[in-house]
Write an enzyme that holds these catalytic residues in place. Structure first.
Site, PDB file in Angstrom:
ATOM      1  N   HIS A  99      -4.124  72.947  94.353  1.00 59.28           N
ATOM      2  CA  HIS A  99      -3.384  71.840  93.111  1.00 59.28           C
ATOM      3  C   HIS A  99      -2.232  72.808  92.818  1.00 59.28           C
ATOM      4  O   HIS A  99      -1.651  73.568  93.118  1.00 59.28           O
ATOM      5  CB  HIS A  99      -3.584  71.671  92.211  1.00 59.28           C
ATOM      6  CG  HIS A  99      -3.884  72.760  90.581  1.00 59.28           C
ATOM      7  ND1 HIS A  99      -5.385  72.942  91.344  1.00 59.28           N
ATOM      8  CD2 HIS A  99      -3.788  73.155  89.920  1.00 59.28           C
ATOM      9  CE1 HIS A  99      -5.526  74.231  90.340  1.00 59.28           C
ATOM     10  NE2 HIS A  99      -4.278  74.126  89.869  1.00 59.28           N
ATOM     11  N   HIS A 101       1.341  72.198  91.297  1.00 59.07           N
ATOM     12  CA  HIS A 101       2.500  71.797  90.104  1.00 59.07           C
ATOM     13  C   HIS A 101       3.650  71.237  90.430  1.00 59.07           C
ATOM     14  O   HIS A 101       4.797  72.030  90.811  1.00 59.07           O
ATOM     15  CB  HIS A 101       2.057  72.960  88.409  1.00 59.07           C
ATOM     16  CG  HIS A 101       1.053  73.246  88.664  1.00 59.07           C
ATOM     17  ND1 HIS A 101      -0.046  73.204  86.876  1.00 59.07           N
ATOM     18  CD2 HIS A 101       0.200  74.467  89.089  1.00 59.07           C
ATOM     19  CE1 HIS A 101      -0.686  73.900  86.634  1.00 59.07           C
ATOM     20  NE2 HIS A 101      -1.174  74.746  88.221  1.00 59.07           N
TER      21      HIS A 101
END
Ligand code: 5GP
Ligand code: ZN
Length: 142
Positions: A99, A101
């Site tokens: 992921h 950010h």
């Protein structure tokens, strides 16, 4: 992946504050933000490491994340943003679905990265650059 929390979010089995979705990526608000608006951009396909994400998906993640970053700057006190990706536990990765950010930042937000700056011993910088560069050439050729 059946026991992955982010795969469950993509599948709608766990609720999320969705920002964006297309055929490759899904973006939603981080549940414990550094600043309000802190967003996670993830590949729809499960990958633990960024290194295995296909180039088109990785490119879409970066493209979407930077556009979200620009929009986040319009929220209240923000005038900048950080993109951050932790790849591996020692790097701070907690959720094992890669992921990116997107963290909105303001000059007065009182959040500081603990970013140290070492000094290379004589010759070490050139040695490391040559080593990585040679290996990268091989990797990118395959
Ligand atoms: P990491 O440390 O792995 O880079 O970051 C994982 C991030 O996922 C953390 O910032 C954490 O707050 C966020 N997170 C963990 N579980 C959930 C969840 O169930 N929902 C949402 N929206 N964010 C989560
Ligand atoms: Zn997953």
């Amino acid at each position: 992946m059946s026991d992955c929390i982010f795969c469950k979010i993509i599948a709608g089995q766990i609720p999320s504050a969705k920002i964006y979705e297309d055929e490759l990526v899904y973006a939603f608000l981080d549940i414990s933000p550094i600043n309000f608006g802190h967003t996670l951009v993830i590949p729809k396909e499960h990958h633990q490491s960024a290194a295995t994400i296909p180039e088109a998906t990785a490119g879409r993640m970066f493209h979407v994340a930077s556009r979200i970053g620009i929009l986040l700057k319009r929220l209240d006190e923000f005038d900048a943003y950080n993109l951050h990706l932790a790849d591996g536990t020692a790097a701070g990765q907690v959720v094992m679905h890669a992921h990116l950010h997107v963290i909105p930042r303001g000059a007065e937000d009182e959040f500081r990265w603990n970013w140290r700056q070492l000094t290379y011993p004589e010759g070490k910088m050139a040695e490391i650059a040559a080593d990585i560069s040679a290996k990268l050439k091989e990797k990118l050729a395959n």
